[in-house]
Design a protein around this motif. Structure first.
Motif, PDB file in Angstrom:
ATOM      1  N   MET A   1       0.840  -1.166   0.000  1.00 57.97           N
ATOM      2  CA  MET A   1       0.000   0.000   0.000  1.00 57.97           C
ATOM      3  C   MET A   1       0.891   1.237   0.000  1.00 57.97           C
ATOM      4  O   MET A   1       2.024   1.197   0.449  1.00 57.97           O
ATOM      5  CB  MET A   1      -0.912  -0.011   1.227  1.00 57.97           C
ATOM      6  CG  MET A   1      -1.880   1.136   1.244  1.00 57.97           C
ATOM      7  SD  MET A   1      -3.157   0.964   2.486  1.00 57.97           S
ATOM      8  CE  MET A   1      -4.403   0.192   1.489  1.00 57.97           C
ATOM      9  N   LYS A   2       0.360   2.346  -0.473  1.00 57.57           N
ATOM     10  CA  LYS A   2       1.101   3.602  -0.508  1.00 57.57           C
ATOM     11  C   LYS A   2       0.434   4.611   0.420  1.00 57.57           C
ATOM     12  O   LYS A   2      -0.788   4.669   0.513  1.00 57.57           O
ATOM     13  CB  LYS A   2       1.139   4.144  -1.935  1.00 57.57           C
ATOM     14  CG  LYS A   2       1.892   3.231  -2.866  1.00 57.57           C
ATOM     15  CD  LYS A   2       1.898   3.767  -4.274  1.00 57.57           C
ATOM     16  CE  LYS A   2       2.607   2.774  -5.188  1.00 57.57           C
ATOM     17  NZ  LYS A   2       2.585   3.223  -6.564  1.00 57.57           N
ATOM     18  N   TRP A   3       1.259   5.387   1.104  1.00 56.75           N
ATOM     19  CA  TRP A   3       0.794   6.384   2.063  1.00 56.75           C
ATOM     20  C   TRP A   3       1.452   7.716   1.759  1.00 56.75           C
ATOM     21  O   TRP A   3       2.592   7.765   1.312  1.00 56.75           O
ATOM     22  CB  TRP A   3       1.183   5.975   3.482  1.00 56.75           C
ATOM     23  CG  TRP A   3       0.720   4.624   3.879  1.00 56.75           C
ATOM     24  CD1 TRP A   3       1.362   3.436   3.651  1.00 56.75           C
ATOM     25  CD2 TRP A   3      -0.477   4.290   4.561  1.00 56.75           C
ATOM     26  NE1 TRP A   3       0.636   2.395   4.160  1.00 56.75           N
ATOM     27  CE2 TRP A   3      -0.515   2.892   4.731  1.00 56.75           C
ATOM     28  CE3 TRP A   3      -1.530   5.040   5.062  1.00 56.75           C
ATOM     29  CZ2 TRP A   3      -1.543   2.236   5.361  1.00 56.75           C
ATOM     30  CZ3 TRP A   3      -2.563   4.385   5.705  1.00 56.75           C
ATOM     31  CH2 TRP A   3      -2.564   2.999   5.846  1.00 56.75           C
ATOM     32  N   ILE A   4       0.751   8.798   2.054  1.00 58.93           N
ATOM     33  CA  ILE A   4       1.342  10.135   1.983  1.00 58.93           C
ATOM     34  C   ILE A   4       1.172  10.771   3.357  1.00 58.93           C
ATOM     35  O   ILE A   4       0.068  10.811   3.901  1.00 58.93           O
ATOM     36  CB  ILE A   4       0.668  11.020   0.923  1.00 58.93           C
ATOM     37  CG1 ILE A   4       0.863  10.423  -0.470  1.00 58.93           C
ATOM     38  CG2 ILE A   4       1.259  12.437   0.968  1.00 58.93           C
ATOM     39  CD1 ILE A   4       0.135  11.176  -1.562  1.00 58.93           C
ATOM     40  N   ILE A   5       2.292  11.233   3.918  1.00 53.78           N
ATOM     41  CA  ILE A   5       2.238  11.961   5.182  1.00 53.78           C
ATOM     42  C   ILE A   5       2.882  13.323   4.960  1.00 53.78           C
ATOM     43  O   ILE A   5       3.642  13.519   4.021  1.00 53.78           O
ATOM     44  CB  ILE A   5       2.932  11.198   6.333  1.00 53.78           C
ATOM     45  CG1 ILE A   5       4.407  10.959   6.028  1.00 53.78           C
ATOM     46  CG2 ILE A   5       2.211   9.895   6.625  1.00 53.78           C
ATOM     47  CD1 ILE A   5       5.196  10.404   7.197  1.00 53.78           C
ATOM     48  N   SER A   6       2.567  14.249   5.826  1.00 61.25           N
ATOM     49  CA  SER A   6       3.127  15.593   5.684  1.00 61.25           C
ATOM     50  C   SER A   6       4.158  15.865   6.762  1.00 61.25           C
ATOM     51  O   SER A   6       4.149  15.256   7.829  1.00 61.25           O
ATOM     52  CB  SER A   6       2.011  16.636   5.745  1.00 61.25           C
ATOM     53  OG  SER A   6       1.371  16.580   6.992  1.00 61.25           O
ATOM     54  N   CYS A   7       5.041  16.791   6.453  1.00 63.83           N
ATOM     55  CA  CYS A   7       6.081  17.189   7.391  1.00 63.83           C
ATOM     56  C   CYS A   7       6.196  18.708   7.375  1.00 63.83           C
ATOM     57  O   CYS A   7       6.339  19.306   6.316  1.00 63.83           O
ATOM     58  CB  CYS A   7       7.410  16.559   6.998  1.00 63.83           C
ATOM     59  SG  CYS A   7       8.767  17.059   8.076  1.00 63.83           S
ATOM     60  N   ASN A   8       6.133  19.303   8.544  1.00 57.84           N
ATOM     61  CA  ASN A   8       6.332  20.734   8.682  1.00 57.84           C
ATOM     62  C   ASN A   8       7.834  20.989   8.730  1.00 57.84           C
ATOM     63  O   ASN A   8       8.477  20.757   9.751  1.00 57.84           O
ATOM     64  CB  ASN A   8       5.653  21.239   9.954  1.00 57.84           C
ATOM     65  CG  ASN A   8       5.862  22.707  10.192  1.00 57.84           C
ATOM     66  OD1 ASN A   8       6.583  23.369   9.475  1.00 57.84           O
ATOM     67  ND2 ASN A   8       5.222  23.217  11.227  1.00 57.84           N
ATOM     68  N   VAL A   9       8.405  21.452   7.620  1.00 60.47           N
ATOM     69  CA  VAL A   9       9.854  21.632   7.557  1.00 60.47           C
ATOM     70  C   VAL A   9      10.339  22.777   8.439  1.00 60.47           C
ATOM     71  O   VAL A   9      11.529  22.873   8.712  1.00 60.47           O
ATOM     72  CB  VAL A   9      10.334  21.818   6.098  1.00 60.47           C
ATOM     73  CG1 VAL A   9      10.086  20.567   5.293  1.00 60.47           C
ATOM     74  CG2 VAL A   9       9.684  23.013   5.444  1.00 60.47           C
ATOM     75  N   ASN A  10       9.427  23.633   8.876  1.00 58.09           N
ATOM     76  CA  ASN A  10       9.810  24.702   9.804  1.00 58.09           C
ATOM     77  C   ASN A  10       9.941  24.175  11.222  1.00 58.09           C
ATOM     78  O   ASN A  10      10.663  24.748  12.038  1.00 58.09           O
ATOM     79  CB  ASN A  10       8.790  25.846   9.761  1.00 58.09           C
ATOM     80  CG  ASN A  10       8.805  26.549   8.427  1.00 58.09           C
ATOM     81  OD1 ASN A  10       9.857  26.758   7.838  1.00 58.09           O
ATOM     82  ND2 ASN A  10       7.640  26.891   7.931  1.00 58.09           N
TER      83      ASN A  10
ATOM     84  N   GLY B   1       6.874  -3.284   3.821  1.00 52.47           N
ATOM     85  CA  GLY B   1       6.853  -3.220   2.363  1.00 52.47           C
ATOM     86  C   GLY B   1       6.018  -2.077   1.809  1.00 52.47           C
ATOM     87  O   GLY B   1       6.101  -1.762   0.628  1.00 52.47           O
ATOM     88  N   ASP B   2       5.200  -1.442   2.663  1.00 52.04           N
ATOM     89  CA  ASP B   2       4.417  -0.292   2.219  1.00 52.04           C
ATOM     90  C   ASP B   2       5.348   0.866   1.862  1.00 52.04           C
ATOM     91  O   ASP B   2       6.434   1.008   2.429  1.00 52.04           O
ATOM     92  CB  ASP B   2       3.448   0.168   3.307  1.00 52.04           C
ATOM     93  CG  ASP B   2       2.243  -0.736   3.459  1.00 52.04           C
ATOM     94  OD1 ASP B   2       2.125  -1.717   2.704  1.00 52.04           O
ATOM     95  OD2 ASP B   2       1.413  -0.460   4.346  1.00 52.04           O
ATOM     96  N   ILE B   3       4.912   1.704   0.949  1.00 55.66           N
ATOM     97  CA  ILE B   3       5.697   2.859   0.529  1.00 55.66           C
ATOM     98  C   ILE B   3       5.075   4.105   1.146  1.00 55.66           C
ATOM     99  O   ILE B   3       3.869   4.322   1.069  1.00 55.66           O
ATOM    100  CB  ILE B   3       5.726   2.974  -1.002  1.00 55.66           C
ATOM    101  CG1 ILE B   3       6.409   1.738  -1.590  1.00 55.66           C
ATOM    102  CG2 ILE B   3       6.445   4.253  -1.433  1.00 55.66           C
ATOM    103  CD1 ILE B   3       6.325   1.653  -3.093  1.00 55.66           C
ATOM    104  N   ILE B   4       5.931   4.925   1.752  1.00 56.33           N
ATOM    105  CA  ILE B   4       5.481   6.153   2.400  1.00 56.33           C
ATOM    106  C   ILE B   4       6.130   7.336   1.680  1.00 56.33           C
ATOM    107  O   ILE B   4       7.355   7.425   1.599  1.00 56.33           O
ATOM    108  CB  ILE B   4       5.865   6.165   3.886  1.00 56.33           C
ATOM    109  CG1 ILE B   4       5.246   4.947   4.584  1.00 56.33           C
ATOM    110  CG2 ILE B   4       5.442   7.467   4.545  1.00 56.33           C
ATOM    111  CD1 ILE B   4       5.849   4.604   5.904  1.00 56.33           C
ATOM    112  N   TYR B   5       5.296   8.204   1.145  1.00 56.89           N
ATOM    113  CA  TYR B   5       5.764   9.428   0.508  1.00 56.89           C
ATOM    114  C   TYR B   5       5.623  10.554   1.525  1.00 56.89           C
ATOM    115  O   TYR B   5       4.624  10.627   2.234  1.00 56.89           O
ATOM    116  CB  TYR B   5       4.945   9.745  -0.741  1.00 56.89           C
ATOM    117  CG  TYR B   5       5.114   8.717  -1.826  1.00 56.89           C
ATOM    118  CD1 TYR B   5       6.222   8.750  -2.674  1.00 56.89           C
ATOM    119  CD2 TYR B   5       4.185   7.711  -2.007  1.00 56.89           C
ATOM    120  CE1 TYR B   5       6.377   7.810  -3.673  1.00 56.89           C
ATOM    121  CE2 TYR B   5       4.333   6.757  -3.004  1.00 56.89           C
ATOM    122  CZ  TYR B   5       5.436   6.814  -3.835  1.00 56.89           C
ATOM    123  OH  TYR B   5       5.593   5.877  -4.821  1.00 56.89           O
ATOM    124  N   ILE B   6       6.616  11.421   1.580  1.00 54.92           N
ATOM    125  CA  ILE B   6       6.607  12.489   2.564  1.00 54.92           C
ATOM    126  C   ILE B   6       6.497  13.835   1.859  1.00 54.92           C
ATOM    127  O   ILE B   6       7.378  14.223   1.087  1.00 54.92           O
ATOM    128  CB  ILE B   6       7.868  12.420   3.450  1.00 54.92           C
ATOM    129  CG1 ILE B   6       7.939  11.038   4.109  1.00 54.92           C
ATOM    130  CG2 ILE B   6       7.843  13.534   4.494  1.00 54.92           C
ATOM    131  CD1 ILE B   6       9.274  10.680   4.669  1.00 54.92           C
TER     132      ILE B   6
END
Length: 59
Positions: A1-10, A38-43
Motif C-alpha cells: 500500500m502507498k501512504w502520503i504523510i506531511s512534514c512541517n519543515v519549519n 513493504g508499504d511505501i510512504i511518501y513524505i
C-alpha cells in the motif's frame, strides 16, 4: 500500500534527519498505524516546498 504523510519543515529538519539516518520513525502519524512491511510512504514537505520530496519503504 502507498501512504502520503506531511512534514512541517519549519518545525522539523527532515533534510538533516535523512542525511543522518536511513529511515525515520514517524510515531505521531496515526495514518501509519495501519501500515505494513513493504508499504511505501511518501513524505510531503510543506512551505516553502509544497511537494512530495521523500520516499521511504516501511520495514
Amino acid at each position: 500500500m502507498k501512504w502520503i504523510i506531511s512534514c512541517n519543515v519549519n518545525g522539523y529538519n527532515i533534510f538533516g534527519a535523512f542525511e543522518e539516518y536511513k529511515a525515520i520513525f514517524w510515531h505521531k502519524q496515526k495514518a501509519l498505524s495501519k501500515s505494513k512491511i513493504g508499504d511505501i510512504i511518501y513524505i510531503y514537505c510543506g512551505k516553502p516546498y509544497g511537494k512530495i520530496m521523500f520516499k521511504q519503504i516501511f520495514y
